[in-house]
Motif scaffolding. Structure first.
Motif, PDB file in Angstrom:
ATOM      1  N   SER A 359       0.866  -1.189   0.000  1.00 40.82           N
ATOM      2  CA  SER A 359       0.000   0.000   0.000  1.00 40.82           C
ATOM      3  C   SER A 359       0.892   1.225   0.000  1.00 40.82           C
ATOM      4  N   LEU A 360       0.490   2.229  -0.745  1.00 39.44           N
ATOM      5  CA  LEU A 360       1.292   3.452  -0.794  1.00 39.44           C
ATOM      6  C   LEU A 360       1.323   4.154   0.554  1.00 39.44           C
ATOM      7  N   LYS A 361       0.257   3.955   1.362  1.00 34.63           N
ATOM      8  CA  LYS A 361       0.237   4.579   2.678  1.00 34.63           C
ATOM      9  C   LYS A 361       1.265   3.953   3.613  1.00 34.63           C
ATOM     10  N   ALA A 362       1.574   2.690   3.374  1.00 34.57           N
ATOM     11  CA  ALA A 362       2.520   1.988   4.247  1.00 34.57           C
ATOM     12  C   ALA A 362       3.951   2.088   3.745  1.00 34.57           C
ATOM     13  N   LYS A 363       4.198   2.805   2.647  1.00 34.42           N
ATOM     14  CA  LYS A 363       5.541   2.883   2.094  1.00 34.42           C
ATOM     15  C   LYS A 363       6.406   3.817   2.916  1.00 34.42           C
ATOM     16  N   TRP A 364       7.626   3.368   3.200  1.00 35.61           N
ATOM     17  CA  TRP A 364       8.567   4.200   3.927  1.00 35.61           C
ATOM     18  C   TRP A 364       9.090   5.305   3.023  1.00 35.61           C
ATOM     19  N   SER A 365       9.301   6.481   3.608  1.00 42.22           N
ATOM     20  CA  SER A 365       9.888   7.587   2.858  1.00 42.22           C
ATOM     21  C   SER A 365      11.391   7.357   2.699  1.00 42.22           C
ATOM     22  N   THR A 366      11.998   8.188   1.851  1.00 34.64           N
ATOM     23  CA  THR A 366      13.432   8.068   1.606  1.00 34.64           C
ATOM     24  C   THR A 366      14.237   8.304   2.878  1.00 34.64           C
ATOM     25  N   SER A 367      13.827   9.309   3.666  1.00 36.05           N
ATOM     26  CA  SER A 367      14.549   9.592   4.912  1.00 36.05           C
ATOM     27  C   SER A 367      14.391   8.449   5.914  1.00 36.05           C
ATOM     28  N   GLN A 368      13.199   7.848   5.956  1.00 39.45           N
ATOM     29  CA  GLN A 368      12.989   6.721   6.868  1.00 39.45           C
ATOM     30  C   GLN A 368      13.852   5.517   6.469  1.00 39.45           C
ATOM     31  N   LYS A 369      13.903   5.241   5.174  1.00 35.53           N
ATOM     32  CA  LYS A 369      14.714   4.114   4.714  1.00 35.53           C
ATOM     33  C   LYS A 369      16.194   4.355   4.993  1.00 35.53           C
ATOM     34  N   THR A 370      16.656   5.594   4.816  1.00 35.89           N
ATOM     35  CA  THR A 370      18.054   5.911   5.106  1.00 35.89           C
ATOM     36  C   THR A 370      18.357   5.745   6.588  1.00 35.89           C
ATOM     37  N   GLU A 371      17.455   6.239   7.420  1.00 35.42           N
ATOM     38  CA  GLU A 371      17.657   6.142   8.869  1.00 35.42           C
ATOM     39  C   GLU A 371      17.670   4.682   9.325  1.00 35.42           C
ATOM     40  N   ILE A 372      16.749   3.872   8.796  1.00 35.84           N
ATOM     41  CA  ILE A 372      16.687   2.458   9.179  1.00 35.84           C
ATOM     42  C   ILE A 372      17.930   1.715   8.686  1.00 35.84           C
ATOM     43  N   SER A 373      18.375   2.028   7.481  1.00 34.64           N
ATOM     44  CA  SER A 373      19.563   1.361   6.937  1.00 34.64           C
ATOM     45  C   SER A 373      20.795   1.670   7.767  1.00 34.64           C
ATOM     46  N   GLU A 374      20.968   2.939   8.137  1.00 35.77           N
ATOM     47  CA  GLU A 374      22.110   3.308   8.969  1.00 35.77           C
ATOM     48  C   GLU A 374      22.059   2.607  10.314  1.00 35.77           C
ATOM     49  N   TYR A 375      20.871   2.467  10.856  1.00 36.58           N
ATOM     50  CA  TYR A 375      20.731   1.788  12.146  1.00 36.58           C
ATOM     51  C   TYR A 375      21.071   0.296  12.016  1.00 36.58           C
ATOM     52  N   LEU A 376      20.607  -0.341  10.938  1.00 34.25           N
ATOM     53  CA  LEU A 376      20.867  -1.766  10.746  1.00 34.25           C
ATOM     54  C   LEU A 376      22.357  -2.054  10.637  1.00 34.25           C
ATOM     55  N   VAL A 377      23.062  -1.197   9.933  1.00 37.40           N
ATOM     56  CA  VAL A 377      24.496  -1.415   9.720  1.00 37.40           C
ATOM     57  C   VAL A 377      25.296  -1.135  10.983  1.00 37.40           C
ATOM     58  N   SER A 378      24.858  -0.190  11.799  1.00 41.71           N
ATOM     59  CA  SER A 378      25.658   0.243  12.947  1.00 41.71           C
ATOM     60  C   SER A 378      25.491  -0.653  14.170  1.00 41.71           C
ATOM     61  N   VAL A 379      24.338  -1.300  14.304  1.00 42.99           N
ATOM     62  CA  VAL A 379      24.084  -2.089  15.514  1.00 42.99           C
ATOM     63  C   VAL A 379      24.962  -3.339  15.521  1.00 42.99           C
ATOM     64  N   LYS A 380      25.525  -3.661  16.687  1.00 45.30           N
ATOM     65  CA  LYS A 380      26.363  -4.835  16.861  1.00 45.30           C
ATOM     66  C   LYS A 380      25.601  -5.888  17.663  1.00 45.30           C
ATOM     67  N   PHE A 381      25.605  -7.106  17.134  1.00 40.84           N
ATOM     68  CA  PHE A 381      24.910  -8.211  17.791  1.00 40.84           C
ATOM     69  C   PHE A 381      25.811  -8.874  18.829  1.00 40.84           C
ATOM     70  N   PRO A 382      25.220  -9.645  19.738  1.00 37.96           N
ATOM     71  CA  PRO A 382      26.048 -10.476  20.640  1.00 37.96           C
ATOM     72  C   PRO A 382      26.838 -11.516  19.848  1.00 37.96           C
ATOM     73  N   ALA A 383      27.766 -12.170  20.524  1.00 39.69           N
ATOM     74  CA  ALA A 383      28.645 -13.129  19.848  1.00 39.69           C
ATOM     75  C   ALA A 383      27.882 -14.327  19.316  1.00 39.69           C
ATOM     76  N   GLU A 384      26.686 -14.625  19.882  1.00 43.76           N
ATOM     77  CA  GLU A 384      25.923 -15.782  19.426  1.00 43.76           C
ATOM     78  C   GLU A 384      25.349 -15.595  18.028  1.00 43.76           C
ATOM     79  N   ILE A 385      25.214 -14.350  17.575  1.00 44.97           N
ATOM     80  CA  ILE A 385      24.658 -14.055  16.253  1.00 44.97           C
ATOM     81  C   ILE A 385      25.821 -13.650  15.354  1.00 44.97           C
ATOM     82  N   HIS A 386      26.068 -14.434  14.325  1.00 38.10           N
ATOM     83  CA  HIS A 386      27.298 -14.273  13.536  1.00 38.10           C
ATOM     84  C   HIS A 386      27.111 -13.384  12.307  1.00 38.10           C
TER      85      HIS A 386
END
Length: 414
Positions: A359-386
């Motif tokens: 749905s177009l209403k549920a589509k993330w904006s460009t700024s939201q996608k950028t913010e989420i992508s930066e967060y995904l790359v920066s977060v560090k998982f515990p050692a159990e998740i490789h």
């Protein structure tokens, strides 16, 4: 020991590298260098005369046999030779285990064997295939569309595992069948038939047979028939090992969703009549472009009707699994979170939120996608998740584990 020293003395000239000789020859020191090693050789040869080992045994330590074939006297040197051969056998077994555990290439193994034979005076097989006991001939059964099938056999695997069995027992088998891509640049796959023993979880799964070809096997009967026929025979009569009886039963088949549909000979999981447990009829949604199953009280499927091929809208072809004593509905487990959750619902939602396909209403904006992508790359998982997460730009290339991490960990924070 004298024999090895004499061998070393004989090969002294061969130890000199060719490059060193050429270099010495060009500088005019070749004769002096050669004289140096000749003198060294003479000293070693004088202290340890080079005597042929066969002559040494024949002259100094003869072996005598009695005429009545009752006994024979063997000298201590011969006993040492027997011990050496026994040590070599143990060494070969250790090398075989080491090479298999660490995936040593045959070229490297051949080089190691040459070094051991030349420096330690061993007589190991020169060909690494002899060390690894590689069979000379492999029975491959040709299948449709240039496929091939190799059947190792369930009985041979169980006899090897329980070779030291001293009491009769009963075991139940879990069977797994799934596809395995060999290379990224080709469509040829392995489809192994794997088993493990439910009562002994510490025993690693073992391979009964392997299909090799383009994609999955084209005919389930051709692929499964050898395994089913052998399994039926073992269930009926068991296996006798060391005078003890090993009884065998089937516990269940554990497969992912596509493989489960294939071995049962039914339509795909996303078909109109694709439900494996009940007779509900699916409806295709043009909005979400998915097959939905809104009916929740449809009659359940039964083993008797499945065996009699009464589900004509659900069953495509006959499957040899009906010959086995198992419930075709309950004993083929439906518990595939990878295709249902991670690569199913979660992938559909993430793709929809990113591209707006839901749905177009549920589509993330460009700024939201950028913010989420930066967060995904920066977060560090515990050692159990490789596996490290990638940005939303590569969401179409995500692995199932990445979708699982997003569903179980990242999604709550976001």
């Amino acid at each position: 020991m004298l024999f090895f020293i004499s061998i070393f003395a004989r090969k002294m000239y061969k130890v000199i590298l060719k490059s060193k000789l050429v270099k010495a020859k060009k500088s005019g020191t070749y004769s002096r260098l050669l004289r140096k090693y000749r003198d060294r050789y003479k000293k070693v040869a004088a202290s340890a005369p080079a005597v042929d080992r066969v002559d040494l045994y024949a002259e100094e330590n003869p072996i005598t046999f009695s005429t009545d074939n009752q006994s024979k006297s063997v000298d201590s040197q011969t006993i040492n030779d027997v011990t050496l051969k026994s040590d070599e056998r143990n060494l070969i077994a250790d090398i075989r285990k080491w090479a298999a555990e660490h995936h040593i290439p045959q070229l490297a193994l051949k080089s190691l064997i040459g070094i051991l034979n030349s420096n330690l005076g061993l007589q190991l097989p020169k060909d690494p295939r002899s060390i690894m006991r590689t069979p000379r001939n492999i029975d491959l059964v040709p299948m449709k569309e240039k496929g091939q099938y190799w059947h190792q056999g369930l009985e041979s695997c169980l006899k090897r595992i329980f070779r030291d069995m001293s009491t009769s027992m009963s075991i139940s088998l879990n069977v797994n069948i799934d596809g395995l891509p060999i290379y990224k640049s080709t469509t040829k796959n392995f489809w192994p038939i794997l088993c493990n023993i439910y009562e002994f979880p510490e025993i690693a799964p073992f391979t009964v047979g392997i299909f090799y070809g383009i994609g999955k096997p084209k005919d389930v009967n051709e692929f499964m028939n050898a395994f089913v026929e052998e399994l039926m025979s073992l269930i009926q009569s068991g296996i006798s090992i060391n005078g003890c009886q090993l009884s065998i039963a089937i516990r269940c088949f554990i497969c992912d969703t596509p493989a489960r549909s294939f071995i049962k000979g039914v339509i795909s999981f996303n078909g109109k009549y694709g439900c494996l447990k009940c007779t509900t009829k699916g409806r295709y949604s043009m909005l979400s472009k998915t097959m939905t199953y809104p009916e929740l009280t449809a009659p359940l499927r039964t083993d008797a009707k499945f065996r009699s091929m009464e589900y004509t809208d659900h069953q495509r072809v006959y499957t040899p699994l009906v010959k086995l004593p198992l419930d075709m509905i309950q004993d083929i487990v439906v518990g595939d979170s990878l295709h249902l959750l991670e690569l199913g619902v979660m992938k559909k939602l993430l793709t929809g939120w990113r591209t707006g396909s839901l749905s177009l209403k549920a589509k993330w904006s460009t700024s939201q996608k950028t913010e989420i992508s930066e967060y995904l790359v920066s977060v560090k998982f515990p050692a159990e998740i490789h596996r490290q997460m990638r940005s939303l730009e590569f969401v179409s290339l995500w692995k199932g584990l990445e979708y699982r991490n997003f569903l179980n960990y990242y999604g709550f924070v976001l």
